[in-house]
Design an enzyme around this catalytic site. Structure first.
Site, PDB file in Angstrom:
ATOM      1  N   ASP A 125     -27.339   7.588 -17.696  1.00 36.13           N
ATOM      2  CA  ASP A 125     -26.899   6.285 -18.183  1.00 36.13           C
ATOM      3  C   ASP A 125     -25.528   6.415 -18.829  1.00 36.13           C
ATOM      4  O   ASP A 125     -25.331   7.289 -19.683  1.00 36.13           O
ATOM      5  CB  ASP A 125     -27.936   5.797 -19.224  1.00 36.13           C
TER       6      ASP A 125
ATOM      7  N   TYR B 208     -19.745 -12.014 -18.305  1.00 35.36           N
ATOM      8  CA  TYR B 208     -19.607 -11.025 -17.231  1.00 35.36           C
ATOM      9  C   TYR B 208     -18.131 -10.841 -16.862  1.00 35.36           C
ATOM     10  O   TYR B 208     -17.608  -9.713 -16.867  1.00 35.36           O
ATOM     11  CB  TYR B 208     -20.425 -11.470 -16.007  1.00 35.36           C
TER      12      TYR B 208
ATOM     13  N   GLY C 229     -21.812 -23.401 -14.562  1.00 39.73           N
ATOM     14  CA  GLY C 229     -20.750 -22.379 -14.471  1.00 39.73           C
ATOM     15  C   GLY C 229     -20.219 -22.130 -13.072  1.00 39.73           C
ATOM     16  O   GLY C 229     -19.405 -21.225 -12.886  1.00 39.73           O
TER      17      GLY C 229
END
Ligand code: UDP
Length: 338
Positions: free
Chosen positions: A59, A149, A292
């Site tokens: 990770d 994002y 969006g």
């Protein structure tokens, strides 16, 4: 050896194949939260030009995980995909996105600098532009992301600029428009749970037990009232990464390119193409707009063509065809419990 973060995911896995075909050895780094071990196993079985694919589970939020990859392998350059990418989720849970996308990338860059690795190709997005002031969108269009994002990807682009100035770490940022399709040999494909993207959602609705396809918004100021997007084939997209890597290898300076086709298709047009490719009458439910969603997003792709020599070749129908073959395989495997 090229390090591919997120190589077990949709875009990453197709890039691993493209890199292998271009003669690179690859090590995949993925935490398998969204990527799939089945994808890694498929990739490891691909024999191409005697090249090697290795896999390390780890990770990016753990610095030691990524540092250990650089200790184990002689990494020449990095292609970085590992990220969360769901717009709605990013707005609801920004912390998750800033930690994983931004902090995770900072750890990656830290490990790169420590090991004197100074080249990276980065998976960026048209979402860094936000609501377009004009279309087609070129690379000079202001970057004003309207969701978390897009903000995380823009932050990383900015960090990379600073790291180039201060440490000489060169980057190519590839800003994707709508990525579509699957491997033409049907080895890997788009496999998200839950799936939110247009083409797989239309195709999934054709299988028994699949949810009825929902069309979000039919009152946009576009040719037929539905959103217009620029659908770029996944194999064409992957080839651009190989070219970007070679550009950096040959001393190219930090740069950024749109990856799209210069053409837009509406949701209704994509829907009709899916009916044609599958030969099925697909049921649809008209729904209100999804929050969006800008009306139109189309790439101006001249810069990538000129500076990288990139030639996107595949049509929307080819993307839908390969996506459909992949969906058939996925559905069959799920049924069989494979
Ligand atoms: N879309 C839709 N139904 C779906 C998924 C998407 O109508 O099940 C529409 C979505 O509102 C947008 C377009 O298809 O106008 C492309 O959406 P997608 O999520 O594939 O990509 P995005 O443009 O959001 O990156």
């Amino acid at each position: 050896m090229i390090l591919v973060t997120g190589g077990a995911g949709y875009i990453g896995s197709h890039n691993v194949i493209a890199l292998l075909n271009a003669g690179y050895d690859v090590v995949i780094f993925d935490n398998l939260e969204l990527g799939h071990i089945e994808t890694v196993n498929t990739l490891k079985n691909i024999v191409s030009k005697g090249k090697v694919i290795d896999f390390i589970k780890g990770d990016l939020q753990n610095l030691s995980d990524i540092e250990s990859v650089f200790e184990k392998y002689q990494i020449d350059a990095v292609v970085h995909f590992a990220a969360y990418s769901q717009v709605a989720e990013s707005v609801k849970n920004p912390q998750k996105y800033y930690f994983n996308n931004v902090y995770g990338t900072m750890n990656l860059l830290c490990a790169m600098l420590k090991n004197d690795v100074k080249r990276i190709v980065f998976s960026s997005t048209a979402a860094t532009y936000g609501e377009p002031d004009y279309v087609p969108i070129d690379e000079n269009h202001p970057q004003k992301p309207i969701n978390t994002y897009g903000k995380t990807k823009l932050m990383i682009e900015n960090i990379m600029d600073d790291y180039d100035k201060a440490y000489g770490l060169r980057s190519v940022r590839l800003r994707y428009f709508n990525v579509a399709g699957a491997d033409s040999q049907n080895r890997v494909g788009e496999w998200h749970e839950p799936e939110t993207h247009l083409i797989p959602n239309i195709l999934k609705s054709t299988f028994s037990g699949g949810k009825t396809f929902q069309m979000f918004g039919t009152d946009y100021p576009t040719k037929d009232g539905t959103c217009v997007r620029d659908y770029i084939n996944i194999e064409d997209l992957a080839n651009a990464h190989v070219l970007a890597l070679k550009y950096l290898e040959h001393g190219g300076s930090t740069n950024y390119f749109n990856l799209g086709t210069n053409e837009g298709n509406s949701v209704k047009e994509v829907f009709v193409s899916c009916e044609n490719v599958t030969g099925k009458n697909i049921t649809l439910e008209e729904k209100p707009r999804r929050e969006g969603d800008p009306a139109t997003l189309i790439a101006d792709n001249k810069k990538a063509k000129t500076d990288l020599g990139w030639v996107p070749e595949k049509s929307l129908n080819e993307s839908i065809k390969t996506a459909y073959d992949w969906e058939c395989k996925l559905t069959e495997n799920i049924k069989l419990g494979v």
